[in-house]
Write a protein that holds these residues in place. Structure first.
Motif, PDB file in Angstrom:
ATOM      1  N   ALA A 186      63.374  -7.471 -26.965  1.00 46.23           N
ATOM      2  CA  ALA A 186      64.508  -6.730 -27.519  1.00 46.23           C
ATOM      3  C   ALA A 186      64.746  -5.400 -26.821  1.00 46.23           C
ATOM      4  O   ALA A 186      65.820  -4.812 -26.949  1.00 46.23           O
ATOM      5  CB  ALA A 186      64.283  -6.499 -29.009  1.00 46.23           C
ATOM      6  N   ASN A 187      63.732  -4.900 -26.090  1.00 41.41           N
ATOM      7  CA  ASN A 187      63.876  -3.597 -25.439  1.00 41.41           C
ATOM      8  C   ASN A 187      62.953  -3.546 -24.218  1.00 41.41           C
ATOM      9  O   ASN A 187      62.211  -4.503 -23.951  1.00 41.41           O
ATOM     10  CB  ASN A 187      63.548  -2.472 -26.424  1.00 41.41           C
ATOM     11  N   LEU A 188      63.003  -2.419 -23.497  1.00 44.81           N
ATOM     12  CA  LEU A 188      62.236  -2.298 -22.246  1.00 44.81           C
ATOM     13  C   LEU A 188      60.730  -2.471 -22.488  1.00 44.81           C
ATOM     14  O   LEU A 188      60.045  -3.123 -21.710  1.00 44.81           O
ATOM     15  CB  LEU A 188      62.521  -0.935 -21.596  1.00 44.81           C
ATOM     16  N   LYS A 189      60.241  -1.923 -23.581  1.00 42.00           N
ATOM     17  CA  LYS A 189      58.812  -2.011 -23.881  1.00 42.00           C
ATOM     18  C   LYS A 189      58.382  -3.481 -24.049  1.00 42.00           C
ATOM     19  O   LYS A 189      57.373  -3.917 -23.492  1.00 42.00           O
ATOM     20  CB  LYS A 189      58.534  -1.217 -25.169  1.00 42.00           C
ATOM     21  N   GLU A 190      59.182  -4.218 -24.791  1.00 41.80           N
ATOM     22  CA  GLU A 190      58.851  -5.642 -25.003  1.00 41.80           C
ATOM     23  C   GLU A 190      59.020  -6.433 -23.706  1.00 41.80           C
ATOM     24  O   GLU A 190      58.280  -7.378 -23.437  1.00 41.80           O
ATOM     25  CB  GLU A 190      59.769  -6.219 -26.095  1.00 41.80           C
ATOM     26  N   PHE A 191      60.009  -6.026 -22.913  1.00 41.18           N
ATOM     27  CA  PHE A 191      60.232  -6.691 -21.620  1.00 41.18           C
ATOM     28  C   PHE A 191      58.995  -6.515 -20.726  1.00 41.18           C
ATOM     29  O   PHE A 191      58.491  -7.480 -20.138  1.00 41.18           O
ATOM     30  CB  PHE A 191      61.483  -6.098 -20.967  1.00 41.18           C
ATOM     31  N   VAL A 192      58.492  -5.293 -20.652  1.00 37.34           N
ATOM     32  CA  VAL A 192      57.299  -5.006 -19.836  1.00 37.34           C
ATOM     33  C   VAL A 192      56.100  -5.816 -20.362  1.00 37.34           C
ATOM     34  O   VAL A 192      55.325  -6.384 -19.579  1.00 37.34           O
ATOM     35  CB  VAL A 192      57.000  -3.489 -19.830  1.00 37.34           C
ATOM     36  N   ALA A 193      55.985  -5.903 -21.657  1.00 38.44           N
ATOM     37  CA  ALA A 193      54.873  -6.678 -22.235  1.00 38.44           C
ATOM     38  C   ALA A 193      54.975  -8.147 -21.814  1.00 38.44           C
ATOM     39  O   ALA A 193      53.967  -8.790 -21.501  1.00 38.44           O
ATOM     40  CB  ALA A 193      54.902  -6.555 -23.759  1.00 38.44           C
ATOM     41  N   LYS A 194      56.175  -8.683 -21.773  1.00 37.76           N
ATOM     42  CA  LYS A 194      56.374 -10.074 -21.328  1.00 37.76           C
ATOM     43  C   LYS A 194      55.961 -10.235 -19.872  1.00 37.76           C
ATOM     44  O   LYS A 194      55.319 -11.215 -19.498  1.00 37.76           O
ATOM     45  CB  LYS A 194      57.848 -10.480 -21.476  1.00 37.76           C
ATOM     46  N   LEU A 195      56.383  -9.258 -19.030  1.00 32.93           N
ATOM     47  CA  LEU A 195      56.034  -9.339 -17.611  1.00 32.93           C
ATOM     48  C   LEU A 195      54.517  -9.364 -17.433  1.00 32.93           C
ATOM     49  O   LEU A 195      53.995 -10.002 -16.523  1.00 32.93           O
ATOM     50  CB  LEU A 195      56.597  -8.145 -16.828  1.00 32.93           C
ATOM     51  N   LYS A 196      53.830  -8.641 -18.306  1.00 36.19           N
ATOM     52  CA  LYS A 196      52.370  -8.530 -18.184  1.00 36.19           C
ATOM     53  C   LYS A 196      51.634  -9.726 -18.781  1.00 36.19           C
ATOM     54  O   LYS A 196      50.421  -9.827 -18.659  1.00 36.19           O
ATOM     55  CB  LYS A 196      51.897  -7.234 -18.860  1.00 36.19           C
TER      56      LYS A 196
END
Ligand code: ASP
Length: 222
Positions: free
Chosen positions: A133-143
């Protein structure tokens, strides 16, 4: 993220005499990526303006491949008479020499710059239903290796490649990557959900973000 410049260049040692009228016939404007991407759109707008103001057709030719280096190589080898010009950018004239051992052109020696055309911010965009939903969650997905996130780019050395590579290297992650002949076709696949995200010039992304066919997490500040 990077501030990206697109600029027009022509092969060096142009035989145009200063006093001679130019152009007296159509000019080929090589776009080193597929139609429908940022480089193509910027070139078509610029070419149309030149056609109107200089009274000759500026014909866009898309010569895609190898992160833009195929088209620029074609332009570098064209007759240096001012009738073949190219739309280069930070990838083709900045990153490529570092990434292609056998690059067939020298970005400094083989071209005459005509001028800067555009400076474009970069957006990080994802398919509309990407589960973050946001940049923080996006980064978590990438990781998260289990998420198997798939990134699109326009070939090694392209701006979409280098900017996303900067992002993933800073995060210390490796994604699955899909290389396209330009981010026009990559955007189609992002809209279609075949890939998860990309980092690209804002040029043709705004309408898609506004229309909800993709979503944006971040923008570079030039
Ligand atoms: N935006 C692309 C790049 O990543 C090229 C294109 O305009 O299609 O350099």
């Amino acid at each position: 993220m990077k501030h990206v410049v697109a600029s027009l260049v022509l092969s060096l040692f142009s035989g145009i005499a200063a006093a001679q009228a130019y152009p007296t016939r159509p000019v080929t404007l090589i776009v080193p990526f597929a139609a429908g991407g940022p480089t193509d759109i910027i070139a078509r707008i610029t070419g149309e303006y030149y056609s109107k103001t200089l009274g000759q057709q500026f014909v866009v030719e898309n010569v895609a491949g190898a992160g833009g280096t195929t088209g620029i190589t074609r332009g570098a080898q064209a007759k240096p008479d001012g009738y073949t010009i190219m739309m280069g950018h930070m990838g083709t004239h900045g990153a490529a020499p570092a990434l292609y051992a056998n690059l067939k052109y020298d970005p400094v020696k083989d071209f005459q710059p005509i001028g800067l055309v555009a400076g474009t911010p970069i957006l990080i965009v994802a398919r509309k239903d990407f589960p973050a939903a946001n940049l923080k969650e996006f980064v978590a997905k990438l990781k998260d290796p289990a998420a198997k996130v798939k990134q699109a780019h326009a070939g090694v050395g392209s701006v979409s490649f280098t900017t996303c590579t900067l992002l993933t290297s800073q995060l210390g992650v490796k994604n699955i990557v899909a290389a396209y002949r330009g981010t026009g076709p990559a955007l189609n696949d992002l809209i279609g959900g075949q890939v998860d995200y990309m980092c690209d010039q804002i040029v043709n992304l705004v309408e898609q973000v506004k229309g909800g066919s993709i979503k944006a997490y971040a923008i570079s500040i030039p």
